[in-house]
Structures are given as C-alpha cells and as structure tokens.
Scaffold this active site. Structure first.
Site, PDB file in Angstrom:
ATOM      1  N   ASP A 129       0.834  -1.204   0.000  1.00 14.07           N
ATOM      2  CA  ASP A 129       0.000   0.000   0.000  1.00 14.07           C
ATOM      3  C   ASP A 129       0.869   1.255   0.000  1.00 14.07           C
ATOM      4  OD1 ASP A 129      -2.316   1.439   0.031  1.00 14.07           O
ATOM      5  OD2 ASP A 129      -2.777   1.064   2.135  1.00 14.07           O
ATOM      6  N   ASN A 146       1.395   3.481  -2.839  1.00  8.56           N
ATOM      7  CA  ASN A 146       1.981   3.973  -4.107  1.00  8.56           C
ATOM      8  C   ASN A 146       1.447   5.365  -4.445  1.00  8.56           C
ATOM      9  OD1 ASN A 146       3.118   1.456  -4.310  1.00  8.56           O
ATOM     10  ND2 ASN A 146       1.752   0.715  -5.912  1.00  8.56           N
ATOM     11  N   ARG A 192       0.147   7.671  -2.390  1.00  6.23           N
ATOM     12  CA  ARG A 192       0.668   8.696  -1.475  1.00  6.23           C
ATOM     13  C   ARG A 192       2.118   9.029  -1.797  1.00  6.23           C
ATOM     14  NH1 ARG A 192      -1.680   5.587   3.545  1.00  6.23           N
ATOM     15  NH2 ARG A 192      -2.291   4.266   1.793  1.00  6.23           N
ATOM     16  N   TRP A 193       2.887   8.032  -2.143  1.00  8.72           N
ATOM     17  CA  TRP A 193       4.292   8.248  -2.492  1.00  8.72           C
ATOM     18  C   TRP A 193       4.371   9.240  -3.667  1.00  8.72           C
ATOM     19  CZ3 TRP A 193       7.464   7.886  -6.681  1.00  8.72           C
ATOM     20  CH2 TRP A 193       8.849   7.823  -6.444  1.00  8.72           C
ATOM     21  N   ARG A 235      -0.219   9.267  -9.978  1.00  8.52           N
ATOM     22  CA  ARG A 235      -0.309   8.022  -9.203  1.00  8.52           C
ATOM     23  C   ARG A 235       0.369   6.859  -9.924  1.00  8.52           C
ATOM     24  NH1 ARG A 235      -3.861   7.451  -5.252  1.00  8.52           N
ATOM     25  NH2 ARG A 235      -4.227   5.274  -5.778  1.00  8.52           N
ATOM     26  N   HIS A 295       2.924   3.640  -8.868  1.00  8.49           N
ATOM     27  CA  HIS A 295       2.791   2.202  -9.163  1.00  8.49           C
ATOM     28  C   HIS A 295       4.058   1.686  -9.855  1.00  8.49           C
ATOM     29  CE1 HIS A 295      -1.210   2.301  -7.715  1.00  8.49           C
ATOM     30  NE2 HIS A 295      -1.740   2.951  -8.733  1.00  8.49           N
ATOM     31  N   GLU A 305     -11.706  -5.008  -5.531  1.00 10.36           N
ATOM     32  CA  GLU A 305     -12.216  -3.637  -5.382  1.00 10.36           C
ATOM     33  C   GLU A 305     -11.450  -2.640  -6.262  1.00 10.36           C
ATOM     34  OE1 GLU A 305     -11.535  -5.701  -2.763  1.00 10.36           O
ATOM     35  OE2 GLU A 305     -13.634  -6.100  -2.257  1.00 10.36           O
ATOM     36  N   TRP A 348     -10.977  -2.623  -9.274  1.00 12.56           N
ATOM     37  CA  TRP A 348     -11.643  -2.362 -10.565  1.00 12.56           C
ATOM     38  C   TRP A 348     -12.442  -1.066 -10.520  1.00 12.56           C
ATOM     39  CZ3 TRP A 348      -9.751  -4.916 -14.430  1.00 12.56           C
ATOM     40  CH2 TRP A 348      -9.352  -6.245 -14.300  1.00 12.56           C
ATOM     41  N   LEU A 396      12.026 -19.722  -4.605  1.00 11.28           N
ATOM     42  CA  LEU A 396      10.843 -19.004  -4.105  1.00 11.28           C
ATOM     43  C   LEU A 396       9.642 -19.181  -5.035  1.00 11.28           C
ATOM     44  CD1 LEU A 396       9.663 -16.683  -2.203  1.00 11.28           C
ATOM     45  CD2 LEU A 396      10.420 -15.114  -3.990  1.00 11.28           C
ATOM     46  N   ARG A 413      -5.777  -2.591   8.371  1.00 13.88           N
ATOM     47  CA  ARG A 413      -6.907  -3.414   7.929  1.00 13.88           C
ATOM     48  C   ARG A 413      -6.414  -4.535   7.024  1.00 13.88           C
ATOM     49  NH1 ARG A 413      -8.357   1.818   6.285  1.00 13.88           N
ATOM     50  NH2 ARG A 413      -7.442   1.819   4.207  1.00 13.88           N
TER      51      ARG A 413
END
Ligand code: FPP
Length: 240
Positions: free
Chosen positions: A20, A22, A24-25, A33, A37, A67, A69, A131, A194
C-alpha cells in the site's frame, strides 16, 4: 543462496504483503499516481530477490484487488499495462533467480493480453524450485470463499464428496491457495490497520506487521526489520 543475518533465527515459510501507499508516495512528490505504481513495481523486484536470498518459500503479493476495478479506468489500464510489462521484462530474471510464478484470483477478469503474458510466465517458470511468487490479481478473500463454496457444492452434487466429510482441511482444498501453506507473516505498508479482503480464510493465525513506510520505499532492510519483529513474536496458534 541463503543470506540470513545472524539475529534472524526463523525465516517465515510464507510471507504475504499488502503493498500500500503507491498513490501517497507519488502525491508527496507531485507525480501522477501511475508513477507511484511504477516505483512500486521496482519494490516488487527488490523484495522478490531478497525473499529468494533469505530462503522464504512462498511470497504472496496483493497486486490488484477485486475492489481495485472501481478505480478510474485510466489507473486500471495503467496498472494492467504495468503488470504485463513486468511479466514480460522480469521473467528472465525469475528464471535466473529460480523463482516459480503463480497467481490467484479471478484471473479470467484480467485483459486477455495480461492473461496470456501471465500464463506464459507461469509455464516458463513452472519447473523452478526456489521461491514461489504468488500474485493476487483481481483477488478478493470473500470472492475466493464464495468460489470455494461453489466448488464444494459441485463436488457434493457430482458425488465426489460426502457432505459429512466437509471440514476446514477439505474446504482449504477448494480455495485458490490449495497448493500453498497459510502465510506465517503479513506485512502491510503505509500504516493502515486493515485486512482489505486479503486471504481472509488463510490468515487465521498469521502474525501481522505494519510499517509506516510507503510501498515504493520498502527495501531489503525494511523486510529484515519485519523478520526481526516476527522473530520476537511467540506463536501459540490458540494454545498456551
Ligand atoms: C496500493 O497503492 C497498490 C496497488 C493498488 C497496486 C499494487 C501494484 C504495484 C505494487 C505495482 C505493480 C505490481 C506488480 C506485481 C508489477 P495505492 O494506490 O492504494 O496507494 P494509496 O493508498 O497511497 O493511494
């Protein structure tokens, strides 16, 4: 290659991350925005490499939720393009690092080109033994549980499963995550407290770690901090 600092005694087998911050950064820097990302995708690269080196077996990244979308089409399109680009350009690196790619979610909702790229990378990396990187795409925990219930009902209707046999273990086998152990550690960046519809069934006993760092700023040292915090926890799984 395992490069684990001495003060980290236990490396979680499965780490899940809510990436979470991206937006705000980018906002803090007066950038669009989508630039957040893009920088977030660089963090993905770094964290995958670090997890591989530390000997983590499974890493699940919440890359696009059910969500998400609802975001403006422009942002959704940019995220889909970024994902496609990431898969195309980073698969050779995954091969070098012995990373096996997997994906969970309602993958059929993704644009066709994205699905094709995803399936290409998954099959290309299928034999890798390091991994396992699991991308949660068009993923929602409630949706997964609903899909699981439908799959269970179908098995009962077809006579493959007796209703009386249904328990937690059987149900787990009808979830997208049926091949993976439950996460030991959940990391959430950017300070939000959350779960946001992520791995609801699987995180019953997962340790939570929240950092104020925004996802594009999350690097190896931040991951090590999370592992140190995890090492300081005592996990009792409901026992004493
Ligand atoms: C949350 O930041 C992040 C997302 C919704 C998408 C996560 C995507 C990436 C990290 C990049 C692409 C991923 C891969 C696997 C290549 P936000 O936009 O909700 O940030 P905000 O809460 O600050 O607005």
């Amino acid at each position: 290659m395992s490069r684990v600092p001495e003060d980290i005694k236990t490396v979680p087998r499965h780490i899940a991350i809510i990436m979470d911050g991206n937006g705000r950064w980018a906002r803090e820097r007066g950038l669009p925005r989508t630039e957040g990302h893009r920088r977030g995708a660089d963090s993905v690269r770094r964290v995958v490499k670090a997890c591989g080196e530390l000997g983590v077996e499974f890493l699940t990244l919440y890359a696009f939720s059910s969500e998400n979308w609802k975001r403006p089409k422009r942002e959704v399109d940019a995220l889909m393009r970024l994902l496609q680009q990431f898969l195309k350009s980073r698969t050779p690196e995954m091969m070098e690092q012995n990373v096996r790619l997997q994906a969970i979610g309602r993958l059929h909702d993704l644009p066709e080109a994205c699905q094709a790229e995803l399936h290409r990378s998954i099959s290309k990396t299928a034999q890798n033994t390091g991994l396992t990187l699991i991308l949660a795409l068009s993923y929602g925990g409630r949706e997964e549980i609903i899909d699981g219930v439908k799959s269970l009902l179908e098995s009962v209707e077809k006579g493959h499963l007796d209703k009386a046999m249904i328990d937690g273990e059987v149900f787990s086998k009808h979830l997208y995550t049926r091949y993976y152990p439950d996460p030991d550690l959940l990391i959430r960046t950017s300070g939000e407290l959350r779960l946001s519809n992520f791995l609801l069934w699987q995180m019953s006993y997962t340790e939570f770690y929240v950092t104020e760092k925004l996802w594009p700023d999350f690097e190896r040292e931040a991951l090590l901090e999370a592992l140190r915090a995890f090492n300081a926890r005592s996990r009792r799984f409901g026992g004493v």
